[in-house]
Structure formats: C-alpha cells, structure tokens
Motif scaffolding. Structure first.
Motif, PDB file in Angstrom:
ATOM      1  N   ALA A 125      50.775  -6.788-166.275  1.00 55.86           N
ATOM      2  CA  ALA A 125      50.967  -5.367-165.951  1.00 55.86           C
ATOM      3  C   ALA A 125      50.884  -4.583-167.244  1.00 55.86           C
ATOM      4  O   ALA A 125      51.234  -5.084-168.310  1.00 55.86           O
ATOM      5  CB  ALA A 125      52.316  -5.139-165.269  1.00 55.86           C
ATOM      6  N   GLU A 126      50.391  -3.343-167.153  1.00 56.52           N
ATOM      7  CA  GLU A 126      50.341  -2.505-168.338  1.00 56.52           C
ATOM      8  C   GLU A 126      50.476  -1.049-167.939  1.00 56.52           C
ATOM      9  O   GLU A 126      50.216  -0.657-166.799  1.00 56.52           O
ATOM     10  CB  GLU A 126      49.060  -2.726-169.134  1.00 56.52           C
ATOM     11  CG  GLU A 126      47.769  -2.380-168.416  1.00 56.52           C
ATOM     12  CD  GLU A 126      46.568  -2.647-169.315  1.00 56.52           C
ATOM     13  OE1 GLU A 126      46.499  -2.081-170.418  1.00 56.52           O
ATOM     14  OE2 GLU A 126      45.684  -3.431-168.887  1.00 56.52           O
ATOM     15  N   ARG A 144      59.479 -10.164-160.081  1.00 59.74           N
ATOM     16  CA  ARG A 144      58.464  -9.136-159.857  1.00 59.74           C
ATOM     17  C   ARG A 144      58.646  -7.916-160.751  1.00 59.74           C
ATOM     18  O   ARG A 144      57.662  -7.356-161.253  1.00 59.74           O
ATOM     19  CB  ARG A 144      58.466  -8.700-158.391  1.00 59.74           C
ATOM     20  CG  ARG A 144      57.510  -7.545-158.134  1.00 59.74           C
ATOM     21  CD  ARG A 144      57.339  -7.224-156.668  1.00 59.74           C
ATOM     22  NE  ARG A 144      56.460  -6.072-156.490  1.00 59.74           N
ATOM     23  CZ  ARG A 144      56.027  -5.610-155.314  1.00 59.74           C
ATOM     24  NH1 ARG A 144      56.393  -6.231-154.204  1.00 59.74           N
ATOM     25  NH2 ARG A 144      55.243  -4.553-155.247  1.00 59.74           N
ATOM     26  N   TYR A 145      59.881  -7.482-160.957  1.00 54.73           N
ATOM     27  CA  TYR A 145      60.123  -6.230-161.672  1.00 54.73           C
ATOM     28  C   TYR A 145      60.788  -6.497-163.016  1.00 54.73           C
ATOM     29  O   TYR A 145      61.646  -7.376-163.144  1.00 54.73           O
ATOM     30  CB  TYR A 145      61.006  -5.293-160.842  1.00 54.73           C
ATOM     31  CG  TYR A 145      60.408  -4.936-159.495  1.00 54.73           C
ATOM     32  CD1 TYR A 145      59.404  -3.985-159.396  1.00 54.73           C
ATOM     33  CD2 TYR A 145      60.844  -5.573-158.332  1.00 54.73           C
ATOM     34  CE1 TYR A 145      58.845  -3.663-158.164  1.00 54.73           C
ATOM     35  CE2 TYR A 145      60.304  -5.249-157.097  1.00 54.73           C
ATOM     36  CZ  TYR A 145      59.303  -4.295-157.017  1.00 54.73           C
ATOM     37  OH  TYR A 145      58.756  -3.987-155.802  1.00 54.73           O
ATOM     38  N   LEU A 146      60.402  -5.726-164.007  1.00 57.53           N
ATOM     39  CA  LEU A 146      60.974  -5.884-165.339  1.00 57.53           C
ATOM     40  C   LEU A 146      61.211  -4.507-165.933  1.00 57.53           C
ATOM     41  O   LEU A 146      60.367  -3.612-165.815  1.00 57.53           O
ATOM     42  CB  LEU A 146      60.023  -6.689-166.231  1.00 57.53           C
ATOM     43  CG  LEU A 146      60.529  -7.101-167.622  1.00 57.53           C
ATOM     44  CD1 LEU A 146      59.884  -8.419-168.048  1.00 57.53           C
ATOM     45  CD2 LEU A 146      60.220  -6.042-168.674  1.00 57.53           C
ATOM     46  N   VAL A 147      62.370  -4.328-166.564  1.00 62.96           N
ATOM     47  CA  VAL A 147      62.661  -3.075-167.269  1.00 62.96           C
ATOM     48  C   VAL A 147      62.969  -3.409-168.718  1.00 62.96           C
ATOM     49  O   VAL A 147      63.567  -4.434-169.031  1.00 62.96           O
ATOM     50  CB  VAL A 147      63.838  -2.303-166.625  1.00 62.96           C
ATOM     51  CG1 VAL A 147      63.532  -1.954-165.183  1.00 62.96           C
ATOM     52  CG2 VAL A 147      65.143  -3.089-166.712  1.00 62.96           C
ATOM     53  N   ARG A 148      62.542  -2.535-169.583  1.00 61.75           N
ATOM     54  CA  ARG A 148      62.784  -2.698-171.010  1.00 61.75           C
ATOM     55  C   ARG A 148      62.755  -1.319-171.655  1.00 61.75           C
ATOM     56  O   ARG A 148      61.743  -0.634-171.630  1.00 61.75           O
ATOM     57  CB  ARG A 148      61.730  -3.593-171.651  1.00 61.75           C
ATOM     58  CG  ARG A 148      61.897  -3.771-173.153  1.00 61.75           C
ATOM     59  CD  ARG A 148      61.040  -2.780-173.913  1.00 61.75           C
ATOM     60  NE  ARG A 148      61.279  -2.834-175.341  1.00 61.75           N
ATOM     61  CZ  ARG A 148      61.420  -1.750-176.101  1.00 61.75           C
ATOM     62  NH1 ARG A 148      61.391  -0.546-175.571  1.00 61.75           N
ATOM     63  NH2 ARG A 148      61.587  -1.880-177.385  1.00 61.75           N
ATOM     64  N   GLY A 149      63.895  -0.880-172.177  1.00 62.67           N
ATOM     65  CA  GLY A 149      63.938   0.427-172.825  1.00 62.67           C
ATOM     66  C   GLY A 149      63.568   1.534-171.868  1.00 62.67           C
ATOM     67  O   GLY A 149      64.199   1.730-170.824  1.00 62.67           O
ATOM     68  N   ASN A 150      62.495   2.277-172.177  1.00 62.62           N
ATOM     69  CA  ASN A 150      62.050   3.389-171.339  1.00 62.62           C
ATOM     70  C   ASN A 150      60.968   3.000-170.341  1.00 62.62           C
ATOM     71  O   ASN A 150      60.426   3.860-169.657  1.00 62.62           O
ATOM     72  CB  ASN A 150      61.465   4.511-172.229  1.00 62.62           C
ATOM     73  CG  ASN A 150      62.419   4.973-173.306  1.00 62.62           C
ATOM     74  OD1 ASN A 150      62.124   4.868-174.488  1.00 62.62           O
ATOM     75  ND2 ASN A 150      63.566   5.484-172.902  1.00 62.62           N
ATOM     76  N   PHE A 184      58.101  -2.142-165.201  1.00 66.01           N
ATOM     77  CA  PHE A 184      56.872  -2.808-164.793  1.00 66.01           C
ATOM     78  C   PHE A 184      57.010  -3.364-163.391  1.00 66.01           C
ATOM     79  O   PHE A 184      58.075  -3.844-163.004  1.00 66.01           O
ATOM     80  CB  PHE A 184      56.555  -3.997-165.718  1.00 66.01           C
ATOM     81  CG  PHE A 184      56.212  -3.635-167.134  1.00 66.01           C
ATOM     82  CD1 PHE A 184      54.943  -3.198-167.473  1.00 66.01           C
ATOM     83  CD2 PHE A 184      57.167  -3.763-168.138  1.00 66.01           C
ATOM     84  CE1 PHE A 184      54.620  -2.899-168.787  1.00 66.01           C
ATOM     85  CE2 PHE A 184      56.857  -3.466-169.450  1.00 66.01           C
ATOM     86  CZ  PHE A 184      55.579  -3.027-169.785  1.00 66.01           C
ATOM     87  N   ASP A 185      55.902  -3.329-162.647  1.00 64.59           N
ATOM     88  CA  ASP A 185      55.760  -4.061-161.399  1.00 64.59           C
ATOM     89  C   ASP A 185      54.727  -5.147-161.679  1.00 64.59           C
ATOM     90  O   ASP A 185      53.525  -4.885-161.746  1.00 64.59           O
ATOM     91  CB  ASP A 185      55.278  -3.141-160.273  1.00 64.59           C
ATOM     92  CG  ASP A 185      55.177  -3.845-158.929  1.00 64.59           C
ATOM     93  OD1 ASP A 185      54.999  -5.081-158.906  1.00 64.59           O
ATOM     94  OD2 ASP A 185      55.247  -3.160-157.892  1.00 64.59           O
ATOM     95  N   GLY A 204      50.766  -4.820-161.081  1.00 67.38           N
ATOM     96  CA  GLY A 204      50.043  -4.714-162.341  1.00 67.38           C
ATOM     97  C   GLY A 204      50.205  -3.391-163.066  1.00 67.38           C
ATOM     98  O   GLY A 204      49.449  -3.114-164.008  1.00 67.38           O
ATOM     99  N   GLY A 205      51.153  -2.568-162.644  1.00 68.73           N
ATOM    100  CA  GLY A 205      51.361  -1.270-163.293  1.00 68.73           C
ATOM    101  C   GLY A 205      52.811  -1.036-163.642  1.00 68.73           C
ATOM    102  O   GLY A 205      53.611  -1.971-163.743  1.00 68.73           O
TER     103      GLY A 205
END
Length: 417
Positions: A300-301, A326-332, A335-336, A340-341
């Motif tokens: 994903a990007e 499936r989902y990732l958070v980091r700082g601000n 991602f899904d 892929g977005g």
C-alpha cells in the motif's frame, strides 16, 4: 565477546527468573478477575472508562493481576508477566478465564536483568522472557556474561508450562522483536544475532562481514544497522550520503529496486510489514509505503505533504497493526493493506494534524487532533470527533483491552452489538 549460540532447542526444565526491568514486581499476592465474563452475561466491570462508542462498557471483565500486559491477537488471549512470582499468566480475552500459567522461572545468576515481550511470526504468537548479565561464579572461577532467551508458544493449557525453546548466547546483549523474529544486539559491538521464534535457531551477522548491495553502498559495513528481521533474513539500513544510503535484505531485495534515486528510508517494521518513506525525483510529495518486508513488494502507498525531512526510524511512534493484518496506522498515516491505499493526516496550510494510536479489524482508527480526539474510518477517510479519553492498547476477537491507570487494572470491553 561475541554473541554465539550455546544452546537452542527444547528445554527440559524451567530456568530464568525476572528481577526488576520494569516488568512489574508484586509480592505474589492478589491479582484476579474483578468483573463478570462478557460471554456469560456477567455484570459490568467496576471500572467505567471513557472509551470510544465502539465499546459496550456494560459488559466485559477486568483484572488486577499486576505485571506487564502482552497482547496475543492470533491466540485470542492476553499474557501477563509478573516479576514475583516470576511467570506468565495467559487469559482468554473474551472471558478473562485463565488459559494457562508458566512454570515459575529461576534466575541464571544474581546479576541478571530480565525483560518480557510478546512477538508474532508466521501468524503465531509467542511470549518471551530474556535476561542478560553475569552468571554466578564459584570459588576459583568468575561468572560469565550471557544473554538467555526463553520462548513460550502462546497457545497452551494447564499449569507450570515450561518454555518450548531455550537459547543461551555468550556476552551481554539487548533482545527485541524484529518483526519476523527476535533480534539480539551485542552491547558495545557490531554483532547481531537473529532468533527464529518457532525453532530457536540462531544466525549471527557481523557487520564487518555482511556484504552490501553491489555498486550501491561503498561505505556500508560497520556504518550499517540491522533494523529488523524478515522471513528472508535481516533488514539492513545504512544512512549515508547519496549513493551510500542503502536499505536491503542480503541475497534478497534492495531499496534501489523501489526507487533508485530516492533511496527509501525505513520507518518501522511490524510483523511482516515494513513502513518506509521516500521522495521520488522531482516530486513535491513524500510517498509513504507499506512493504512486504521479505520481498520489498509495495502492499500500500499514499502521497503526503513533505514533513521537513525523511529521517530514519522514529522511536516515539505508536504504530499499530490490526489483528487481521489489514489495517496499519503509524504517526499521521493510515494504510489499508488489502486495498493498497491509505490516507495522510499530516499538518498542512489548511488541515490540522492527527496522530494515530490504535486501529481495529474493521478499519476504525483512533487518533488525537490538536483540539479533540477523533475516530477515522480508514475505508472512507471520514473523520468524526469523539469524547473518549482512553484508547485500547489492543483490539481483537471483538474486544478492546484498556489499562486503567487509576486502579492499576486491565479492563476489557466487548464491541457493542
């Protein structure tokens, strides 16, 4: 003294004990379930925390078992490591029932410092107790410097469960979760050891001897660091100038394959996902990518506003990966990984920043804006203000796990129907 393998394999008898190290330390008294089980129609936990509307505070359970909490998302459980008695207790996350307890672990020496951690590799959870220091000597011999690692499979049953694998390494070291396995950094040295959680097998890497990517990194070697462990081997990073900036997995992939001019900077590695950022040549935005750490494939990007510099790993990040991966958070950034977005919530001329500190399997991310707390639907990017004060330190199996600072207890609420 380098860290080298002394023993890796099944442990016949429990050893090690924890002393200090911030991993709790009670007197062995007290600790237990305070509220009724959510699955059995029990009453509401006594602690009524101000949590997101996703959670039903009229049901759940709580425990005052003192120690360090370790989420075990793939096992539907949570582990608690207590300093005294020195053992793990694993609780069912839906009911609070005790699933198993470890043997009480004894020390390898009086001058040993112990820490606990949880890790996930290959879709399985593990509990780890590691210690480093000097073993006891005898009348004519001095003690020796060692690092010991005990690995428990998270799914167990019964009482007095012994470690499945025990590893001893020469020399004092620091053990951490490298994403796809354990990573041991020798104190005052350039030698790393990786430990396979499933087998206890070890591999040693001397930065003087690790070959950098061909024609990519003239001054790597000891200027490099191992930033994590992937299924394909260690992830190495050299923050140099121009062509001497490199990111690679030996005999695997390199950052130049992603963007030869930009040279991606790693930001964190979590299980099998590497978050990296780079600015393509001539681009006005920074690209944030979630990569498969073993292959370098971009999962994903998203394009974000420049943040004044790329930088390397960020120690103050509070990254979170949903239990389903499936989902990732980091700082601000959110991602899904399936679609892929993602979305950026950095500060711009028109927008306020949002810092994220948790995410659920359904793609709800919890964040903090300058004036309020918010909940973001990652699928749509929709942001809603929320009055919650507490966020879960983990969420899986339809339950959120919270820490009640006032009462020093763990509180678990199920999702609202």
């Amino acid at each position: 003294m380098r860290l080298t393998r002394v023993l890796a394999g099944l442990l016949a008898a429990g050893m090690l004990t924890a002393c200090g190290g911030g991993d709790g330390g009670d007197d062995g008294k007290g600790g237990g379930i305070l509220g009724g089980p959510s699955g059995g129609g029990g009453g509401a936990p006594e602690a009524q925390l101000k949590v997101p509307a996703l959670y039903d505070t009229s049901r759940g359970w709580e425990s005052d078992l003192r120690g360090t909490q370790h989420p075990l998302p793939h096992s539907g459980a949570v582990g608690v490591y207590t300093g005294e008695p020195r053992q793990f207790t694993v609780l069912d996350v839906t009911s609070g029932d005790t699933l198993w307890t470890s043997a009480k672990l004894r020390s390898a020496g009086e001058d040993m410092r112990y820490e606990s951690l949880s890790a996930t590799a290959g879709g399985k959870d593990y509990l780890v107790l590691w210690g480093t220091g000097t073993t006891e000597g005898d009348v004519v011999s001095k003690g020796s410097e060692i690092t010991t690692i005990d690995i428990f499979d998270a799914e167990g049953s019964g009482e007095g469960v012994k470690p499945a694998r025990h590893v001893e390494l020469e020399g004092e070291g620091f053990v951490s979760d490298g994403g796809g396995g354990l990573m041991v950094k020798q104190q005052d040295g350039d030698v790393y050891v990786t430990v396979d959680l499933a087998t206890g097998a070890t591999e040693e890497y001397d930065l003087y001897e690790v070959e950098p990517p061909a024609s990519e990194c003239n001054l790597c070697g000891v200027l490099s660091e191992i930033q994590g462990v992937t299924a394909g081997g260690p992830l190495l990073w050299n923050e140099g100038l121009g062509s001497d900036t490199a990111l690679w997995v030996p005999d695997g992939w390199t950052g130049a394959e992603i963007d030869a001019d930009a040279r991606p900077y790693p930001s964190l590695i979590l299980e099998d996902v590497l978050v990296a950022r780079w600015r393509a040549k001539g681009a006005t935005h920074v690209t944030w990518g979630a990569l498969d750490s073993a292959t370098g494939e971009i999962r994903a990007e998203v394009q974000c506003e420049p943040d004044g510099g790329l930088g390397g790993f960020d120690a103050e990040d509070e990254p979170a990966l949903s239990a389903n991966g499936r989902y990732l958070v980091r700082g601000n950034v959110v991602f899904d990984l399936e679609q892929g977005g993602g979305h950026c919530f950095e500060e711009t001329d028109t927008d306020k920043p949002v810092e994220f500190d948790g995410v659920t399997d359904t793609g709800l991310a919890f964040g903090v804006a300058p004036d309020t707390r918010v909940v973001v639907d990652i699928a749509t990017g929709k942001v809603e203000a929320s009055k919650h004060l507490e966020v879960p330190f983990a969420d899986y199996a339809g339950h959120g796990l919270f820490w009640d600072e006032e009462n020093s207890s763990m509180v678990v609420y199920p999702h609202a129907s």
